[in-house]
Write a protein that holds these residues in place. Sequence first.
Motif, PDB file in Angstrom:
ATOM      1  N   SER A 390     -11.181  81.446  18.896  1.00  0.00           N
ATOM      2  CA  SER A 390     -10.189  81.896  19.878  1.00  0.00           C
ATOM      3  C   SER A 390      -9.266  82.960  19.314  1.00  0.00           C
ATOM      4  N   GLU A 391      -9.310  83.203  17.996  1.00  0.00           N
ATOM      5  CA  GLU A 391      -8.389  84.187  17.437  1.00  0.00           C
ATOM      6  C   GLU A 391      -9.091  85.359  16.737  1.00  0.00           C
ATOM      7  N   ILE A 392     -10.402  85.309  16.521  1.00  0.00           N
ATOM      8  CA  ILE A 392     -11.063  86.380  15.750  1.00  0.00           C
ATOM      9  C   ILE A 392     -11.797  87.387  16.627  1.00  0.00           C
ATOM     10  N   PHE A 393     -11.677  87.253  17.952  1.00  0.00           N
ATOM     11  CA  PHE A 393     -12.295  88.218  18.856  1.00  0.00           C
ATOM     12  C   PHE A 393     -11.227  88.848  19.745  1.00  0.00           C
ATOM     13  N   PRO A 394     -11.505  90.041  20.290  1.00  0.00           N
ATOM     14  CA  PRO A 394     -10.501  90.746  21.099  1.00  0.00           C
ATOM     15  C   PRO A 394     -10.039  89.948  22.311  1.00  0.00           C
ATOM     16  N   MET A 395      -8.839  90.271  22.738  1.00  0.00           N
ATOM     17  CA  MET A 395      -8.186  89.582  23.855  1.00  0.00           C
ATOM     18  C   MET A 395      -9.078  89.484  25.091  1.00  0.00           C
ATOM     19  N   GLU A 396      -9.758  90.592  25.428  1.00  0.00           N
ATOM     20  CA  GLU A 396     -10.537  90.635  26.664  1.00  0.00           C
ATOM     21  C   GLU A 396     -11.743  89.697  26.630  1.00  0.00           C
ATOM     22  N   THR A 397     -12.152  89.277  25.447  1.00  0.00           N
ATOM     23  CA  THR A 397     -13.346  88.436  25.311  1.00  0.00           C
ATOM     24  C   THR A 397     -13.010  87.009  24.891  1.00  0.00           C
ATOM     25  N   ALA A 467      -7.841  91.060  15.646  1.00  0.00           N
ATOM     26  CA  ALA A 467      -8.873  91.758  16.410  1.00  0.00           C
ATOM     27  C   ALA A 467      -8.183  92.572  17.497  1.00  0.00           C
ATOM     28  N   ALA A 468      -8.199  93.887  17.356  1.00  0.00           N
ATOM     29  CA  ALA A 468      -7.529  94.747  18.338  1.00  0.00           C
ATOM     30  C   ALA A 468      -8.200  94.619  19.698  1.00  0.00           C
ATOM     31  N   PRO A 469      -7.415  94.627  20.779  1.00  0.00           N
ATOM     32  CA  PRO A 469      -8.014  94.588  22.121  1.00  0.00           C
ATOM     33  C   PRO A 469      -9.010  95.723  22.320  1.00  0.00           C
ATOM     34  N   LEU A 470     -10.033  95.484  23.116  1.00  0.00           N
ATOM     35  CA  LEU A 470     -11.041  96.514  23.384  1.00  0.00           C
ATOM     36  C   LEU A 470     -10.406  97.730  24.047  1.00  0.00           C
ATOM     37  N   THR A 471      -9.344  97.499  24.806  1.00  0.00           N
ATOM     38  CA  THR A 471      -8.689  98.576  25.539  1.00  0.00           C
ATOM     39  C   THR A 471      -7.555  99.217  24.762  1.00  0.00           C
ATOM     40  N   ALA A 472      -7.395  98.852  23.493  1.00  0.00           N
ATOM     41  CA  ALA A 472      -6.277  99.359  22.697  1.00  0.00           C
ATOM     42  C   ALA A 472      -6.509 100.799  22.255  1.00  0.00           C
ATOM     43  N   ALA A 473      -5.489 101.628  22.466  1.00  0.00           N
ATOM     44  CA  ALA A 473      -5.509 102.973  21.917  1.00  0.00           C
ATOM     45  C   ALA A 473      -4.951 102.950  20.503  1.00  0.00           C
TER      46      ALA A 473
END
Length: 479
Positions: A390-397, A467-473
């Motif tokens: 729950s903590e090692i993958f991006p927020m969206e996933t 893990a940075a969000p997939l949508t993170a700039a």
Amino acid sequence: MKDVDTGTITTKVPARLDRLPWSRWHWMIVIGLGTVWILDGLEVTIVGNLSAQLAKPGSGIDISQAQVAGTAAALYVAGACLGALFFGWLTDRFGRKKLFLVTLVVYLVATLMTAFSFDAWWFFLFRFMTGFGIGGEYAAINSAIDELIPSRHRGRIDIIINGSYWLGAAGGALLTVPLLNDLPVNIGWRIAFGLGVVLGVAILLVRRHVPESPRWLFIHGHGKEAEQLVGEIEEQVGGDLPEPKGSVTIHQRKSIGFVQIAHTMVARYPKRTILGLSLFVGQAFLYNAITFGYAQILSTFYKIDTHTGYYFAVIAIGNFLGPLLLGRLFDTVGRVPMISATYIGSGVLLLGTAWLFDQGMLNAVTLTACWCAVLFVASAGASSAYLTVSEIFPMETRAMAIAFFFAIGTAAGGIAGPLVFAGLVETGVPGDTALAFTIGAVIMIAAGIVELFLGVKAEQKGLEEIAAPLTAASVDTAA
């Protein structure tokens, strides 16, 4: 919910949530969301304790003990796996709050229907549906908890919450003793399931006040709503709050495609994917080697049918004390050393138990003591599997990742496990049951070794840093 925006925003919402001191508001989150594991523990334990009773003439169902411990248990886990995947996808798409309300209602209705079972097929159907709701709970709840709890407390709280499953297990074990011995054979087990419904309704009343995850809101185009919600939380917490350190710039999207989620897990984080699978398969096999068949073992080898709840209550208490006493070490000593130690240590202890059992050196009391020692260590490790994915993958996933690993790992150990282990115990040959213990132990040890090589040092870190969000700039953790 307000209209969705799809622009680029810079927000300090994650940093504002992480800098909050522990408060009454956080306790509300723990009670409203975390207590669902008590329900799951109650469910599984009741069925395990009732297996011999349900198989008796006059129970109202024509079913064997092996069918309860094997077929019904496997269907419950199959339902949990499918429910996790289905509701996990919906949770990432439509939000945490909608789904953790829906999944609890599914559980409540299915459990109530189980209490009215009149034939084996009905019992099997609603055990499957109960699992379907519980599986969805795992995905929706773990993602929400991790996104609302400050990073410095995340490991301990997550592990203790997952470990609270065993409070329900202990309660279920003790409740079944008077229900089995003081009530007619066709009434006691029905009341046992009804008690789960009563507890679930109480949890639902508290859960209504738990907010949506602000992290989910700002990523999915509800930035203003996320900022307003965090402001309200800060007012409830009160006190002098330090300046938030760090910000994240997000390209907002209404939804994230399933293909992109799958690609992220397999192509972007392959080592973390292997790690998650290993941890879930390991703990599923170890626990299924013991817990799904424990009543059958006591009945087959020690002729204990009606008082198994007392024995299992001891095991359950040991299971809860593990996360309670060891949980803080996952935030201080660190994730990798603690996860690997609990996995390998519990596996070694179970190997020792298997040898003692095979040699005929254990009775019901000493076997229970051995199980208690094994599961004291294993419970903290098993809880850390949920924390890890729950903590090692991006927020969206996040919810989908929890669902994926829970489904794959639990299907391997939780469907095959009960079917194989129930058959091994049913032979009445000590060596066969010892083999079941050994299988669970070896797979658990292997998972601990994988953690040593692929584990992620996530302690004391914000989710966006891990893990940075997939949508993170951009993600600034030092601002």
